[in-house]
Design a protein around this motif. Sequence first.
Motif, PDB file in Angstrom:
ATOM      1  N   THR A 182      49.554  31.934  44.165  1.00 47.23           N
ATOM      2  CA  THR A 182      50.421  32.541  43.927  1.00 47.23           C
ATOM      3  C   THR A 182      51.066  31.619  42.330  1.00 47.23           C
ATOM      4  O   THR A 182      51.188  33.276  41.617  1.00 47.23           O
ATOM      5  CB  THR A 182      51.426  33.571  44.852  1.00 47.23           C
ATOM      6  N   ALA A 183      51.351  31.266  42.595  1.00 49.76           N
ATOM      7  CA  ALA A 183      52.648  30.389  41.661  1.00 49.76           C
ATOM      8  C   ALA A 183      51.712  29.928  39.987  1.00 49.76           C
ATOM      9  O   ALA A 183      52.321  29.954  39.247  1.00 49.76           O
ATOM     10  CB  ALA A 183      53.164  28.948  42.070  1.00 49.76           C
ATOM     11  N   ALA A 184      50.245  29.675  40.228  1.00 51.79           N
ATOM     12  CA  ALA A 184      50.193  28.867  39.230  1.00 51.79           C
ATOM     13  C   ALA A 184      49.692  30.103  38.536  1.00 51.79           C
ATOM     14  O   ALA A 184      49.062  30.201  37.063  1.00 51.79           O
ATOM     15  CB  ALA A 184      48.612  28.632  40.199  1.00 51.79           C
ATOM     16  N   LYS A 185      48.795  31.646  39.579  1.00 55.28           N
ATOM     17  CA  LYS A 185      49.090  32.688  38.306  1.00 55.28           C
ATOM     18  C   LYS A 185      50.162  33.453  37.796  1.00 55.28           C
ATOM     19  O   LYS A 185      50.312  33.727  36.744  1.00 55.28           O
ATOM     20  CB  LYS A 185      48.132  34.005  39.372  1.00 55.28           C
ATOM     21  N   ALA A 186      51.106  33.057  38.125  1.00 57.97           N
ATOM     22  CA  ALA A 186      52.564  34.206  37.560  1.00 57.97           C
ATOM     23  C   ALA A 186      52.626  32.518  36.511  1.00 57.97           C
ATOM     24  O   ALA A 186      52.994  33.186  35.702  1.00 57.97           O
ATOM     25  CB  ALA A 186      53.285  33.164  38.841  1.00 57.97           C
ATOM     26  N   GLU A 187      52.242  31.618  36.628  1.00 55.12           N
ATOM     27  CA  GLU A 187      52.343  30.597  35.250  1.00 55.12           C
ATOM     28  C   GLU A 187      51.833  31.115  34.380  1.00 55.12           C
ATOM     29  O   GLU A 187      51.439  30.528  32.484  1.00 55.12           O
ATOM     30  CB  GLU A 187      52.585  29.256  35.965  1.00 55.12           C
ATOM     31  N   HIS A 188      50.241  31.438  34.558  1.00 52.00           N
ATOM     32  CA  HIS A 188      49.136  31.408  33.742  1.00 52.00           C
ATOM     33  C   HIS A 188      48.320  32.092  33.992  1.00 52.00           C
ATOM     34  O   HIS A 188      47.270  32.970  34.052  1.00 52.00           O
ATOM     35  CB  HIS A 188      48.080  30.092  34.124  1.00 52.00           C
ATOM     36  N   PRO A 189      49.220  34.011  34.108  1.00 50.04           N
ATOM     37  CA  PRO A 189      48.996  35.374  34.405  1.00 50.04           C
ATOM     38  C   PRO A 189      47.391  35.143  32.903  1.00 50.04           C
ATOM     39  O   PRO A 189      47.230  34.914  31.741  1.00 50.04           O
ATOM     40  CB  PRO A 189      49.988  36.271  33.221  1.00 50.04           C
ATOM     41  N   GLY A 190      46.590  35.843  33.293  1.00 45.16           N
ATOM     42  CA  GLY A 190      45.270  36.459  32.997  1.00 45.16           C
ATOM     43  C   GLY A 190      44.080  34.454  32.827  1.00 45.16           C
ATOM     44  O   GLY A 190      42.893  35.023  32.718  1.00 45.16           O
ATOM     45  N   ALA A 191      44.396  33.931  33.905  1.00 48.40           N
ATOM     46  CA  ALA A 191      43.833  32.511  33.444  1.00 48.40           C
ATOM     47  C   ALA A 191      42.817  32.945  35.204  1.00 48.40           C
ATOM     48  O   ALA A 191      43.078  33.820  35.760  1.00 48.40           O
ATOM     49  CB  ALA A 191      44.077  31.329  34.158  1.00 48.40           C
ATOM     50  N   GLN A 192      41.443  32.473  34.668  1.00 51.43           N
ATOM     51  CA  GLN A 192      41.064  33.134  35.528  1.00 51.43           C
ATOM     52  C   GLN A 192      40.880  31.442  36.672  1.00 51.43           C
ATOM     53  O   GLN A 192      40.956  30.242  36.612  1.00 51.43           O
ATOM     54  CB  GLN A 192      38.766  33.262  35.436  1.00 51.43           C
ATOM     55  N   LEU A 193      40.486  32.166  38.321  1.00 49.77           N
ATOM     56  CA  LEU A 193      40.195  30.337  39.029  1.00 49.77           C
ATOM     57  C   LEU A 193      39.704  30.571  39.619  1.00 49.77           C
ATOM     58  O   LEU A 193      38.829  31.503  40.666  1.00 49.77           O
ATOM     59  CB  LEU A 193      41.618  31.632  39.896  1.00 49.77           C
ATOM     60  N   LEU A 194      38.721  29.316  39.718  1.00 50.73           N
ATOM     61  CA  LEU A 194      37.438  29.330  39.689  1.00 50.73           C
ATOM     62  C   LEU A 194      38.151  27.524  40.933  1.00 50.73           C
ATOM     63  O   LEU A 194      38.980  26.854  40.709  1.00 50.73           O
ATOM     64  CB  LEU A 194      37.130  28.166  38.637  1.00 50.73           C
ATOM     65  N   VAL A 195      37.307  28.205  41.652  1.00 51.91           N
ATOM     66  CA  VAL A 195      38.210  26.964  43.182  1.00 51.91           C
ATOM     67  C   VAL A 195      36.627  26.267  43.377  1.00 51.91           C
ATOM     68  O   VAL A 195      35.647  26.640  43.470  1.00 51.91           O
ATOM     69  CB  VAL A 195      38.785  27.652  43.693  1.00 51.91           C
ATOM     70  N   HIS A 196      36.688  24.927  45.143  1.00 54.02           N
ATOM     71  CA  HIS A 196      35.662  24.584  45.490  1.00 54.02           C
ATOM     72  C   HIS A 196      35.328  25.432  46.641  1.00 54.02           C
ATOM     73  O   HIS A 196      37.180  25.234  47.383  1.00 54.02           O
ATOM     74  CB  HIS A 196      35.841  23.599  45.683  1.00 54.02           C
ATOM     75  N   PRO A 197      34.160  25.080  46.669  1.00 54.52           N
ATOM     76  CA  PRO A 197      34.050  25.870  48.682  1.00 54.52           C
ATOM     77  C   PRO A 197      34.578  25.042  49.880  1.00 54.52           C
ATOM     78  O   PRO A 197      35.004  25.234  50.609  1.00 54.52           O
ATOM     79  CB  PRO A 197      33.060  25.702  49.048  1.00 54.52           C
ATOM     80  N   GLU A 198      35.585  23.830  49.413  1.00 56.06           N
ATOM     81  CA  GLU A 198      36.401  22.982  50.511  1.00 56.06           C
ATOM     82  C   GLU A 198      37.396  23.085  50.517  1.00 56.06           C
ATOM     83  O   GLU A 198      38.476  22.949  51.859  1.00 56.06           O
ATOM     84  CB  GLU A 198      35.726  21.606  50.275  1.00 56.06           C
ATOM     85  N   CYS A 199      37.737  24.097  49.674  1.00 56.73           N
ATOM     86  CA  CYS A 199      38.977  24.815  49.892  1.00 56.73           C
ATOM     87  C   CYS A 199      39.310  25.426  51.208  1.00 56.73           C
ATOM     88  O   CYS A 199      38.357  26.475  51.211  1.00 56.73           O
ATOM     89  CB  CYS A 199      39.841  25.366  48.605  1.00 56.73           C
ATOM     90  N   ALA A 207      39.917  33.660  44.767  1.00 57.31           N
ATOM     91  CA  ALA A 207      39.258  32.913  43.191  1.00 57.31           C
ATOM     92  C   ALA A 207      38.482  33.892  42.855  1.00 57.31           C
ATOM     93  O   ALA A 207      37.754  34.868  43.927  1.00 57.31           O
ATOM     94  CB  ALA A 207      38.546  31.845  43.979  1.00 57.31           C
ATOM     95  N   ASP A 208      37.484  34.171  41.923  1.00 56.89           N
ATOM     96  CA  ASP A 208      37.092  34.198  40.308  1.00 56.89           C
ATOM     97  C   ASP A 208      35.890  34.101  40.881  1.00 56.89           C
ATOM     98  O   ASP A 208      34.604  34.232  40.556  1.00 56.89           O
ATOM     99  CB  ASP A 208      37.337  34.511  38.659  1.00 56.89           C
ATOM    100  N   PHE A 209      35.629  32.610  40.449  1.00 55.97           N
ATOM    101  CA  PHE A 209      34.171  32.059  41.663  1.00 55.97           C
ATOM    102  C   PHE A 209      34.417  30.630  42.465  1.00 55.97           C
ATOM    103  O   PHE A 209      35.734  30.171  42.417  1.00 55.97           O
ATOM    104  CB  PHE A 209      33.882  31.424  40.057  1.00 55.97           C
ATOM    105  N   VAL A 210      33.780  30.504  43.152  1.00 58.66           N
ATOM    106  CA  VAL A 210      33.783  29.179  44.883  1.00 58.66           C
ATOM    107  C   VAL A 210      32.287  28.438  43.822  1.00 58.66           C
ATOM    108  O   VAL A 210      31.126  29.652  43.886  1.00 58.66           O
ATOM    109  CB  VAL A 210      33.753  30.128  45.353  1.00 58.66           C
ATOM    110  N   GLY A 211      32.274  27.395  43.821  1.00 65.65           N
ATOM    111  CA  GLY A 211      31.835  26.697  43.723  1.00 65.65           C
ATOM    112  C   GLY A 211      31.374  24.943  43.465  1.00 65.65           C
ATOM    113  O   GLY A 211      31.864  24.574  43.271  1.00 65.65           O
ATOM    114  N   SER A 212      30.334  24.462  43.464  1.00 64.69           N
ATOM    115  CA  SER A 212      30.400  22.818  43.479  1.00 64.69           C
ATOM    116  C   SER A 212      31.162  22.367  42.043  1.00 64.69           C
ATOM    117  O   SER A 212      31.136  23.947  40.867  1.00 64.69           O
ATOM    118  CB  SER A 212      29.082  22.206  43.015  1.00 64.69           C
TER     119      SER A 212
END
Length: 302
Positions: A182-199, A207-212
Amino acid sequence: MIPLEEEIRQLKKEKNAVILAHYYVPDCVQAIADEVGDSFYLAKKAKDSKASLIVFAGVSFMGESACMLNPDKKVCMPDLTADCAMAHMASEEKIKHMRDMYDDLAVVCYINSTAALKMLSDVCVTSSNAVGIVRALPNQHIYFIPDGNLGAFVKAQVPEKDIILNDGFCPVHQQMTIQDVTAAKAEHPGAQLLVHPECPAEVADAADFVGSTAEIIEFAGKSEAESFIIGTEDGVLHELNKRNPNKHFYPLKKMQQCADMKKVTLEKVRDCLKYESGQITVPSDVCRLAVKPLEKMLEMAK
Ligand code: 13P
Ligand code: SF4
């Protein structure tokens, strides 16, 4: 005195050595490596390497896997104390108990695990191939070790199977929360969220994308977006920025760093090459059994 990087280049040539590095080691080490990649890519490179000496810049399960997949080669690590906390987070007793409970059980072992755990498993997976391999297994019951978050991610993608989760986790990714999102999206509006599946699952769900690591880098390169919030270890920012000088990358939270990956320094890489120190060995009886699930992964992922 010659610069360290030059000394490393000379030693590499002299010794017919190759340096394999994971995306989480410090930038300067990634920069002098012959191959930089995610766990799956590095395992394949280690297996196929023709070099006389493999220097593995990463954590112990990576060097151990390289050694088992290519037993005729000398595999050395710059810092033998660089370990992955999650690699130990499953119990041999619990695996045996699960096998007693289900006749058709497959024990699926994330490559981030000790050889002792791999020995008791049917197939290994990495974050880039876990979903495909679990889906392709004939077994209905799957015990997924050690990572509960990657296990939950696979379970959500493969609902037709009964996937039993373990409670292991990566201490770096486990700290990433939905409040950080929530905090990161508020700070960077429009940015895509890409995360590792260990989250944790709620972060992956947002997330917009989950991957290695390699898949995150590939996705960011192809995406039309200009800015991205990255939910994995900060080391991937080196390759992301290198490949995409006009895009912007922001860590999901401050100091997403794996202390063990950061133990690998240029000095230690130089010493490792020079003295061929930090050699990885796996007892032959362990190797004989633990290499089987690794080989099966490479076969199934083809
Ligand atoms: P990758 O296989 O995505 O590189 O992950 C390795 C790892 O240790 C993640 O924490
Ligand atoms: Fe292990 Fe986490 Fe470090 Fe990856 S980032 S090596 S899973 S402790």
